[in-house]
Each structure stands twice: as C-alpha cells, then as structure tokens.
Scaffold this active site. Sequence first.
Site, mmCIF file in Angstrom:
data_model
loop_
_atom_site.group_PDB
_atom_site.id
_atom_site.type_symbol
_atom_site.label_atom_id
_atom_site.label_comp_id
_atom_site.label_asym_id
_atom_site.label_seq_id
_atom_site.Cartn_x
_atom_site.Cartn_y
_atom_site.Cartn_z
ATOM 1 N N ASN A 89 -8.930 13.036 -8.774
ATOM 2 C CA ASN A 89 -8.480 12.081 -7.773
ATOM 3 C C ASN A 89 -8.716 10.625 -8.168
ATOM 4 O OD1 ASN A 89 -8.063 11.129 -4.832
ATOM 5 N ND2 ASN A 89 -10.174 10.545 -5.312
ATOM 6 N N SER A 141 1.058 9.915 -7.262
ATOM 7 C CA SER A 141 1.565 8.882 -6.347
ATOM 8 C C SER A 141 3.068 9.016 -6.203
ATOM 9 C CB SER A 141 1.229 7.506 -6.907
ATOM 10 O OG SER A 141 1.809 6.507 -6.115
ATOM 11 N N TYR A 155 1.052 0.891 -13.087
ATOM 12 C CA TYR A 155 0.531 1.961 -12.231
ATOM 13 C C TYR A 155 1.522 3.130 -12.189
ATOM 14 C CZ TYR A 155 -1.343 4.207 -8.012
ATOM 15 O OH TYR A 155 -1.867 5.114 -7.112
ATOM 16 N N SER A 158 1.414 5.152 -15.331
ATOM 17 C CA SER A 158 0.224 6.002 -15.451
ATOM 18 C C SER A 158 0.347 7.238 -14.562
ATOM 19 C CB SER A 158 -1.032 5.204 -15.088
ATOM 20 O OG SER A 158 -1.105 4.964 -13.693
ATOM 21 N N LYS A 159 0.976 7.069 -13.389
ATOM 22 C CA LYS A 159 1.061 8.186 -12.443
ATOM 23 C C LYS A 159 2.195 9.137 -12.797
ATOM 24 C CE LYS A 159 -2.390 7.380 -9.632
ATOM 25 N NZ LYS A 159 -3.524 8.309 -9.509
HETATM 26 N N1 LIG Z 1 -4.564 4.203 -1.504
HETATM 27 C C1 LIG Z 1 -3.293 4.381 -1.786
HETATM 28 O O1 LIG Z 1 -2.424 3.703 -1.227
HETATM 29 C C2 LIG Z 1 -2.876 5.439 -2.785
HETATM 30 C C3 LIG Z 1 -1.534 5.810 -2.818
HETATM 31 C C4 LIG Z 1 -1.119 6.784 -3.737
HETATM 32 C C5 LIG Z 1 -2.038 7.341 -4.601
HETATM 33 N N2 LIG Z 1 -3.344 6.952 -4.575
HETATM 34 C C6 LIG Z 1 -4.273 7.559 -5.531
HETATM 35 O O2 LIG Z 1 -5.315 8.209 -4.847
HETATM 36 C C7 LIG Z 1 -6.481 8.259 -5.654
HETATM 37 C C8 LIG Z 1 -7.678 7.841 -4.850
HETATM 38 O O3 LIG Z 1 -7.491 6.513 -4.444
HETATM 39 P P1 LIG Z 1 -8.211 5.809 -3.214
HETATM 40 O O4 LIG Z 1 -7.158 5.068 -2.503
HETATM 41 O O5 LIG Z 1 -9.059 6.772 -2.488
HETATM 42 O O6 LIG Z 1 -9.075 4.737 -4.049
HETATM 43 P P2 LIG Z 1 -10.520 4.117 -3.839
HETATM 44 O O7 LIG Z 1 -10.486 2.847 -4.606
HETATM 45 O O8 LIG Z 1 -10.890 4.083 -2.398
HETATM 46 O O9 LIG Z 1 -11.478 5.176 -4.582
HETATM 47 C C9 LIG Z 1 -11.502 5.327 -5.973
HETATM 48 C C10 LIG Z 1 -12.874 5.831 -6.398
HETATM 49 O O10 LIG Z 1 -12.873 6.001 -7.830
HETATM 50 C C11 LIG Z 1 -14.126 5.570 -8.320
HETATM 51 N N3 LIG Z 1 -14.035 5.176 -9.737
HETATM 52 C C12 LIG Z 1 -13.431 4.064 -10.237
HETATM 53 N N4 LIG Z 1 -13.587 4.006 -11.562
HETATM 54 C C13 LIG Z 1 -14.305 5.111 -11.932
HETATM 55 C C14 LIG Z 1 -14.787 5.604 -13.183
HETATM 56 N N5 LIG Z 1 -14.585 4.951 -14.322
HETATM 57 N N6 LIG Z 1 -15.475 6.771 -13.178
HETATM 58 C C15 LIG Z 1 -15.715 7.448 -12.029
HETATM 59 N N7 LIG Z 1 -15.279 7.022 -10.822
HETATM 60 C C16 LIG Z 1 -14.585 5.863 -10.768
HETATM 61 C C17 LIG Z 1 -14.494 4.401 -7.450
HETATM 62 O O11 LIG Z 1 -15.889 4.143 -7.494
HETATM 63 C C18 LIG Z 1 -14.022 4.870 -6.071
HETATM 64 O O12 LIG Z 1 -15.039 5.542 -5.371
HETATM 65 C C19 LIG Z 1 -6.183 7.372 -6.862
HETATM 66 O O13 LIG Z 1 -5.820 8.173 -7.968
HETATM 67 C C20 LIG Z 1 -4.995 6.562 -6.411
HETATM 68 O O14 LIG Z 1 -4.201 6.127 -7.490
HETATM 69 C C21 LIG Z 1 -3.788 6.026 -3.661
#
Ligand SMILES: NC(=O)c1ccc[n+]([C@@H]2O[C@H](COP(=O)([O-])OP(=O)(O)OC[C@H]3O[C@@H](n4cnc5c(N)ncnc54)[C@H](O)[C@@H]3O)[C@@H](O)[C@H]2O)c1
Lengths: 250, 76
Positions: A89, A141, A155, A158-159
């Site tokens: 994730n 995503s 982004y 990557s996705k």
């Molecule tokens: N929020 C959105 O709008 C959205 C939309 C589509 C997809 N996503 C995807 O969902 C996933 C989760 O995103 P989120 O919104 O919960 O993000 P978030 O930023 O709230 O959480 C991401 C977490 O990853 C951790 N992290 C970052 N770098 C790290 C590393 N090097 N090693 C270990 N942990 C690390 C961070 O500490 C954080 O806790 C991501 O892959 C994101 O691309 C998010």
Amino acid sequence: MYNPFSISGKTILITGAGSGIGRSTAIIASQMGATVILVDINEEGIKETLSRIDEHKAGHSYYVVDLMDSKEVESLVEDVVCLDGLVNNVGISNTRPLHLIREEDFNLVVGLNTKAPMILTNLLYKKKKFNKGASIVFTSSLAGLYTFTPANGLYSLSKSALTSYAKSCAVEFAVREIRSNCVNPSMVNTHLKESLSFSEDEYKKDVEKYPLKRYAEPEEVAKAIVFLLSDASSYITGHTLLVDGGRSLK
Amino acid sequence: MEINDFIKCVAEQYEEVDAQEFTPETKFKMFEEWSSLTSLSIIAAVDDEFGITLKGDDIRNATTIQDLFEAAEAKA
Ligand SMILES: NC(=O)c1ccc[n+]([C@@H]2O[C@H](COP(=O)([O-])OP(=O)(O)OC[C@H]3O[C@@H](n4cnc5c(N)ncnc54)[C@H](O)[C@@H]3O)[C@@H](O)[C@H]2O)c1
C-alpha cells in the site's frame, strides 16, 4: 454463520500502515479477526494505528522499515512469519509538470511506488513466505489507468507500472494458488491528498467530476482491499478494482 | 533571493506572454493561458531555483508577483 467474506484467522502484512488507507486497512482487518503485521517508516504513525487496534487480541506486530532500503527489506522478510495476505500500500505523490521532473523525483516516486512493492513481493515469494492460497493486494490508482491529469505524469507512470506488475504476479504466482489484484482509488481524504498543493477552489471543481460528489474516505478503500483478501474473491485474480465513486465514467 | 530573479523564474513558466511584460505589479493570474498547470509549474520552478516550497494556497492568496515574492520570502 456462513461468511465467505471473513478474514478471521488470516495473517496479513500491510505496508504504509502508519497513515491513511494502510491504517484503515489494519484497523478493519484486525476488527474482522485477522492478525496484522504493520510496516511503515514512521514509528509514531504505526503506534497510533496500534492504539486503535484491539490490543487484547494478541499476535499483532510491527516493523519500522524504510521500504526503499533493500537491506532493511531483506531482514524484514527474513524475520516475518508466513502470510495469508500482503497489502502493498505504500506510496507517495508528486505534482511536477513533466518538464520539471528531476532525476531525484523519478528515483523517489518510482522507487517507492513501483520498485519497493516489487522487491518486497518478489523476496517474500522467493523465501516461501506466502501460504498456499494467499492474496496480494496493491494500492494502485485511477491515475495512469483512466485519469491523466496535468502535473501527475510521474505518479501515473509509477502506478500504471505497478498495476502491470500486479497482473504479472497473478500469472506467475498462480502455481502456488496465490492471487494478486489491485484496488484503484481516485482521490481519498488522507495526508497524500493534502500534499497535492491544490487550492480549495480547485478541490471544489474537481469533486464535481465525481457522480457521488465527494472523495473517498480511507475506510472505503480499506473495505475493497479486505474483500480482495477474503475468500469471497477466491476466483478473482489479475483484477483492477476501481474504487472511484464513478469518477471514471465522467 | 532577488525580486528580479524571482520575476524571471515566474515569467519562464508562461508560453505566450513575453518575459518583458512581467514586473512586480503584474497580476500573474490574469493572463489567458493561466491554469492549474501554470500554478504547479511556478511551485516546482521556485522550489528548484530557490529551494522554497510554495503551496497552492500561497498562489491563491497572491494577486501580484510582489505578493507571491513576499509569500516566498516568508518561507525562506
Ligand atoms: N490519497 C489518495 O488520494 C490516493 C488515491 C489513489 C491511490 N492512493 C495510494 O494509496 C496508498 C496509500 O496512500 P495514503 O493516501 O494512505 O498515503 P499516506 O501519505 O497517508 O500514507 C503513506 C504511508 O507510507 C509511509 N511511507 C512513506 N515512505 C515510506 C518508506 N520509504 N518506507 C516505509 N513506509 C513509508 C508513510 O510514513 C505513511 O504512513 C499509496 O500507494 C497511494 O499512492 C492514494
């Protein structure tokens, strides 16, 4: 009661469990009787997640790991028990127009969003850490699949690569009855969204593109992830499950 | 950070408008080509050039380049 949607008794590792979608997935999975292994670089975040999990149920554990660091990933894989589920994730956003993308941006975004989940998954497989019938879920995503918005190119790249890798896992890991799927959310109310430097007006305009007229809450993505972890999806593999409030229809 | 360097950096993010047209008083969001992409280009270019991370709201709250320069200086 017959409940194929149950994940009770399963052991599930979740990356990025210290915030947002990862945290919600950990909370819901534990509430549904799974044993969760939380992985994040941010120890405070993990501890906050743990505090919201029913701590009386023993067995939950956590690892503070930088998933960009292959040595740390190797020792995680060495140490971890066998898994019924893996939620890849972790991820980071980037909002640079194409011509302003620096090599360091590429290395960070592709490194964390694409390379890190691939290295972790490959190694877990190689070290035989997946139980037969395990389920791997990637948080991909809608970007790079249906929506291509300005300044989101890196982004998206990557996705879409991650989505393609998830399908390759479905093909190659099927010999051990391992399934591999993606959830593909559009905008979710998390830290990641806050890092996008949009103004309030831009958000208002953007949300109009959603038939449901709102962004997702992290729990709504977590529930889709749990479905793919459960035996209710036992014949679903190589799938991309849109969790987008209908955004892709507009 | 010099205001002239800052103006040059902002001006470079426009395709249609001549760089000569930009002064501290320029209302940089009034040009026809202005879009969220221009905004994100300015944020990224200011970051690269001066190591200062502007937010979407800084752009939103600024009217002239001088306003934006002051917002950037406050973060320097
Ligand atoms: N929020 C959105 O709008 C959205 C939309 C589509 C997809 N996503 C995807 O969902 C996933 C989760 O995103 P989120 O919104 O919960 O993000 P978030 O930023 O709230 O959480 C991401 C977490 O990853 C951790 N992290 C970052 N770098 C790290 C590393 N090097 N090693 C270990 N942990 C690390 C961070 O500490 C954080 O806790 C991501 O892959 C994101 O691309 C998010």
